[in-house]
Design a protein around this motif. Structure first.
Motif, mmCIF file in Angstrom:
data_model
loop_
_atom_site.group_PDB
_atom_site.id
_atom_site.type_symbol
_atom_site.label_atom_id
_atom_site.label_comp_id
_atom_site.label_asym_id
_atom_site.label_seq_id
_atom_site.Cartn_x
_atom_site.Cartn_y
_atom_site.Cartn_z
ATOM 1 N N GLU A 1 0.725 -1.029 0.016
ATOM 2 C CA GLU A 1 0.017 -0.003 0.027
ATOM 3 C C GLU A 1 0.839 1.182 0.052
ATOM 4 O OE1 GLU A 1 -3.655 2.345 2.541
ATOM 5 O OE2 GLU A 1 -2.319 0.902 3.500
ATOM 6 N N ARG A 2 1.899 1.383 0.883
ATOM 7 C CA ARG A 2 2.859 2.582 1.041
ATOM 8 C C ARG A 2 3.673 2.830 -0.223
ATOM 9 N NH1 ARG A 2 3.666 0.402 5.641
ATOM 10 N NH2 ARG A 2 5.887 -0.262 5.056
ATOM 11 N N ASP A 3 4.422 1.657 -0.464
ATOM 12 C CA ASP A 3 5.392 1.872 -1.450
ATOM 13 C C ASP A 3 5.033 1.387 -2.674
ATOM 14 O OD1 ASP A 3 6.860 2.746 1.023
ATOM 15 O OD2 ASP A 3 7.510 0.494 1.544
ATOM 16 N N SER A 4 4.304 0.852 -3.333
ATOM 17 C CA SER A 4 4.099 0.565 -4.518
ATOM 18 C C SER A 4 3.538 1.717 -5.262
ATOM 19 C CB SER A 4 3.525 -0.781 -4.904
ATOM 20 O OG SER A 4 1.855 -0.542 -4.638
ATOM 21 N N GLY A 5 4.349 1.712 -6.606
ATOM 22 C CA GLY A 5 3.847 2.978 -7.530
ATOM 23 C C GLY A 5 2.402 2.870 -8.194
ATOM 24 N N ASP A 6 1.892 1.321 -7.943
ATOM 25 C CA ASP A 6 0.337 1.082 -8.613
ATOM 26 C C ASP A 6 -0.583 1.219 -7.338
ATOM 27 O OD1 ASP A 6 1.429 -1.079 -7.143
ATOM 28 O OD2 ASP A 6 0.126 -2.471 -8.465
ATOM 29 N N LEU A 7 -0.039 1.487 -6.234
ATOM 30 C CA LEU A 7 -1.169 1.960 -5.034
ATOM 31 C C LEU A 7 -0.820 3.251 -4.556
ATOM 32 C CD1 LEU A 7 -1.661 -1.447 -3.239
ATOM 33 C CD2 LEU A 7 -3.119 -0.584 -4.887
ATOM 34 N N LEU A 8 -0.555 3.477 -3.344
ATOM 35 C CA LEU A 8 -0.498 4.831 -3.062
ATOM 36 C C LEU A 8 0.861 5.164 -2.953
ATOM 37 C CD1 LEU A 8 -3.117 4.895 0.154
ATOM 38 C CD2 LEU A 8 -3.454 5.610 -2.248
ATOM 39 N N ASP B 1 3.792 12.410 -0.481
ATOM 40 C CA ASP B 1 3.768 12.069 1.244
ATOM 41 C C ASP B 1 2.711 11.619 1.843
ATOM 42 O OD1 ASP B 1 3.975 12.812 4.009
ATOM 43 O OD2 ASP B 1 4.169 15.105 3.755
ATOM 44 N N TYR B 2 2.963 10.156 1.647
ATOM 45 C CA TYR B 2 2.008 9.356 2.340
ATOM 46 C C TYR B 2 1.137 9.452 3.579
ATOM 47 C CZ TYR B 2 0.025 4.650 3.584
ATOM 48 O OH TYR B 2 -0.746 3.633 3.984
ATOM 49 N N ALA B 3 1.907 9.982 4.603
ATOM 50 C CA ALA B 3 1.501 10.129 5.917
ATOM 51 C C ALA B 3 0.464 11.261 5.790
ATOM 52 C CB ALA B 3 2.431 10.377 6.811
ATOM 53 N N ARG B 4 0.956 12.392 5.201
ATOM 54 C CA ARG B 4 0.021 13.545 4.971
ATOM 55 C C ARG B 4 -1.247 13.125 4.205
ATOM 56 N NH1 ARG B 4 0.370 19.304 4.700
ATOM 57 N NH2 ARG B 4 -1.788 19.690 4.062
ATOM 58 N N PHE B 5 -1.119 12.379 3.221
ATOM 59 C CA PHE B 5 -2.109 11.978 2.229
ATOM 60 C C PHE B 5 -3.140 11.311 3.081
ATOM 61 C CE2 PHE B 5 -4.180 9.069 -0.827
ATOM 62 C CZ PHE B 5 -4.922 9.876 -1.376
ATOM 63 N N ARG B 6 -2.740 10.262 3.852
ATOM 64 C CA ARG B 6 -3.691 9.640 4.938
ATOM 65 C C ARG B 6 -4.388 10.673 5.813
ATOM 66 N NH1 ARG B 6 -4.264 4.742 6.407
ATOM 67 N NH2 ARG B 6 -4.281 5.298 8.539
ATOM 68 N N GLU B 7 -3.370 11.778 6.300
ATOM 69 C CA GLU B 7 -4.032 12.567 7.226
ATOM 70 C C GLU B 7 -5.331 13.380 6.511
ATOM 71 O OE1 GLU B 7 -4.150 12.600 10.415
ATOM 72 O OE2 GLU B 7 -3.030 11.028 10.242
ATOM 73 N N ASP B 8 -5.105 13.776 5.279
ATOM 74 C CA ASP B 8 -6.006 14.595 4.605
ATOM 75 C C ASP B 8 -7.222 13.577 4.303
ATOM 76 O OD1 ASP B 8 -4.341 16.696 4.652
ATOM 77 O OD2 ASP B 8 -3.750 16.400 2.445
ATOM 78 N N LEU B 9 -7.027 12.394 4.071
ATOM 79 C CA LEU B 9 -8.367 11.402 3.703
ATOM 80 C C LEU B 9 -9.062 11.370 4.918
ATOM 81 C CD1 LEU B 9 -6.674 8.575 1.628
ATOM 82 C CD2 LEU B 9 -8.505 10.485 0.753
ATOM 83 N N ILE B 10 -8.518 10.946 6.079
ATOM 84 C CA ILE B 10 -9.060 10.970 7.348
ATOM 85 C C ILE B 10 -9.875 12.434 7.728
ATOM 86 C CG2 ILE B 10 -8.721 10.959 9.948
ATOM 87 C CD1 ILE B 10 -6.285 9.071 9.303
ATOM 88 N N LYS B 11 -9.465 13.412 7.355
ATOM 89 C CA LYS B 11 -10.128 14.601 7.491
ATOM 90 C C LYS B 11 -11.285 14.748 6.643
ATOM 91 C CE LYS B 11 -6.314 17.470 8.613
ATOM 92 N NZ LYS B 11 -5.162 18.587 8.283
ATOM 93 N N LEU B 12 -11.132 14.331 5.442
ATOM 94 C CA LEU B 12 -12.288 14.218 4.657
ATOM 95 C C LEU B 12 -13.520 13.505 5.071
ATOM 96 C CD1 LEU B 12 -10.465 14.284 0.996
ATOM 97 C CD2 LEU B 12 -11.953 15.987 1.651
ATOM 98 N N ILE B 13 -13.150 12.186 5.441
ATOM 99 C CA ILE B 13 -13.977 11.296 5.891
ATOM 100 C C ILE B 13 -14.718 11.838 7.042
ATOM 101 C CG2 ILE B 13 -14.294 8.747 6.830
ATOM 102 C CD1 ILE B 13 -11.873 7.996 4.726
ATOM 103 N N SER B 14 -14.092 12.359 7.959
ATOM 104 C CA SER B 14 -14.333 12.632 9.289
ATOM 105 C C SER B 14 -15.240 13.937 9.307
ATOM 106 C CB SER B 14 -13.197 13.254 10.325
ATOM 107 O OG SER B 14 -12.430 12.082 10.559
ATOM 108 N N ILE B 15 -15.483 14.565 8.202
ATOM 109 C CA ILE B 15 -16.487 15.803 8.208
ATOM 110 C C ILE B 15 -17.957 15.428 7.994
ATOM 111 C CG2 ILE B 15 -16.982 17.859 6.665
ATOM 112 C CD1 ILE B 15 -14.208 17.861 5.598
ATOM 113 N N SER B 16 -18.353 15.088 9.136
ATOM 114 C CA SER B 16 -19.999 14.476 9.107
ATOM 115 C C SER B 16 -20.568 15.002 10.398
ATOM 116 C CB SER B 16 -20.028 13.431 8.540
ATOM 117 O OG SER B 16 -19.264 12.212 9.236
#
Length: 133
Positions: free
Chosen positions: A106-113, A118-133
């Protein structure tokens, strides 16, 4: 693609990553539910009920997931020393290895994320998007 609305970009990216990850899981005799269960077992052995609660699924669903993971050799079951009536589900070495491989994929392959800078930042941004409810 640069002219596409952000919602469309998110939707297409999600479908592509999901399909690629599904293919990876299938090649390793895993499902998303099984991967989630393995993740929760990293903290230590759990009863089937505790694992179902942690994964937010029914006992019946967890029973099927456990059966599949047992057949794949990713988990084992043993009697709880504190209460001999209970069985504990725990990761096997093979389960620990496949979980580590899935996380790396998930973290390191070019065909996934791994294509994300910036994987960690991307995850945090996704969590923020999902948490807005």
């Amino acid at each position: 693609m640069r002219s596409w609305p952000t919602g469309r970009l998110l939707s297409v990216a999600a479908r592509l990553v999901e399909r690629r990850f599904h293919d990876f899981l299938a090649a390793h005799q895993l499902t998303h539910a099984g991967l989630i269960a393995l993740h929760h077992l990293t903290a230590g052995p759990l009863t089937q009920r505790e694992l179902a609660v942690a994964c937010r699924v029914t006992d019946q669903t967890m029973s099927r997931t456990i059966g599949h993971l047992l057949r794949s050799g990713y988990i084992g079951k043993r009697t709880d020393d504190r209460d001999r009536r209970r069985a504990l589900v725990e990761l096997t070495q093979r389960g620990t290895e496949v979980l580590a491989h899935a996380r790396e994929k998930e973290r390191d392959s070019g065909d996934l994320l791994g294509a994300v800078e910036d994987y960690a930042r991307f995850r945090e941004d996704l969590i923020k998007l999902i948490s807005i409810s």
